[in-house]
Design an enzyme around this catalytic site. Structure first.
Site, PDB file in Angstrom:
ATOM      1  N   PRO A   2       0.825  -1.212   0.000  1.00  0.00           N
ATOM      2  CA  PRO A   2       0.000   0.000   0.000  1.00  0.00           C
ATOM      3  C   PRO A   2       0.853   1.253   0.000  1.00  0.00           C
ATOM      4  CG  PRO A   2      -0.849  -1.595   1.562  1.00  0.00           C
ATOM      5  CD  PRO A   2       0.465  -2.129   1.084  1.00  0.00           C
ATOM      6  N   GLU A   3       0.471   2.222  -0.806  1.00  0.00           N
ATOM      7  CA  GLU A   3       1.200   3.478  -0.875  1.00  0.00           C
ATOM      8  C   GLU A   3       0.448   4.549  -0.094  1.00  0.00           C
ATOM      9  OE1 GLU A   3       2.759   4.646  -4.623  1.00  0.00           O
ATOM     10  OE2 GLU A   3       3.123   2.602  -5.286  1.00  0.00           O
TER      11      GLU A   3
END
Length: 296
Positions: A2-3
């Site tokens: 996840p960014e």
């Protein structure tokens, strides 16, 4: 992994349930995730009231009423879900299937609030995520944060700032943007997208965007604007919707469907009048997607 937009989405999804709630009990179902939990972790969190949720780069921050902050990183496959009453099904429709095996439910926040009792469950099949604690006043000096650059959404990120960082650098532009000491929380997906929007090649030297006197060139101004825009669009859409990422209510964002170059190898470039094709190359072990025809 996840960014930043995914972590921001999780933070916003959890806030209505967690902010203002008392942690009646923090249940740890194993001794560690990627790293061991802090000493007396459950005891330090249990009985505390959550005064706010925040985010720094890709870290979720849970501020407690005693001045401590719980630090959480989702790793590759970590996710949170909210449960109420006897219900254990995660609400929302999933674009990709996620694990529902309870053996991957490693941490449970048992919460009490005026609205009733709820549980916030951390699930992580691969266990690359982790949790830690620190004093809120000491976060800036914490090893996770002390070397981080400015947020891509904040006023500290500017063309002038990047000009100082990039001056005389032969490092490829994409690698420079992924360096967390330059910009915090900017990851592979959104770097590819921002470079496409600004028509800049990921393989050009970062220093070529800076004048001999150290001033930012116009293309660097465009790059900063593109970074801000692509992150804002992703947050507004609810994250990139990659396989292991879910929002706090169990649903997925759909910004993935709007990607212009990421994971679009061999497809036509979307730049009007370009006529080029999206290519995939490897840089420092990561996939880079770009159009060589219009990204110079």
């Amino acid at each position: 992994m996840p960014e930043l937009p995914e972590v921001e989405t999780v933070k916003r999804g959890l806030a209505p349930t967690m902010e203002g709630a008392r942690v009646a009990r923090l249940e740890l179902r194993r001794k560690d995730l990627r790293f061991p939990f802090p000493d007396a972790f459950s005891e330090k969190v249990s009985g505390r009231t959550i005064v706010g949720l925040g985010r720094r780069a890709k870290y979720l921050l849970v501020d407690l009423d005693d001045g401590n902050t719980l630090i959480s990183h989702l790793g590759m496959s970590g996710s949170f879900r909210v449960e109420e009453g006897a219900a254990s099904d995660t609400p929302g429709q999933f674009h990709h299937a996620r694990s529902k095996d309870e053996k991957h439910d490693h941490v449970v926040f048992h919460l009490e609030s005026p609205g009733g009792s709820r549980r916030v469950v951390y699930n992580d099949p691969r266990r690359f995520g982790f949790m830690d604690m620190a004093r809120r006043a000491d976060l800036a000096a914490h090893p996770f944060f002390r070397d981080l650059g400015p947020e891509p959404t904040g006023n500290e990120l500017s063309a002038a700032y990047l000009a100082e960082r990039f001056r005389d650098k032969a490092q490829p532009l994409k690698s420079a943007l992924l360096d967390q000491k330059n910009i915090a929380g900017l990851g592979n997906i959104y770097v590819c997208e921002a470079l496409w929007r600004s028509h800049l090649s990921p393989i050009r030297a970062a220093g070529t965007l800076v004048t001999a006197s150290g001033k930012p060139k116009e293309k660097l101004n465009l790059l900063v604007a593109s970074i801000r825009d692509v992150i804002a669009d992703a947050i507004a859409a609810g994250g990139s919707s990659l396989r292991d990422h879910i929002q706090a209510d169990g649903s997925l964002g759909y910004f993935q469907h709007s990607f212009s170059v990421y994971d679009r190898e061999s497809q036509a470039c979307g730049t009007p009048g370009c006529g080029g094709t999206v290519a995939r190359i490897a840089q420092a072990g990561r996939a880079t997607f770009y159009c060589a025809a219009c990204q110079k």
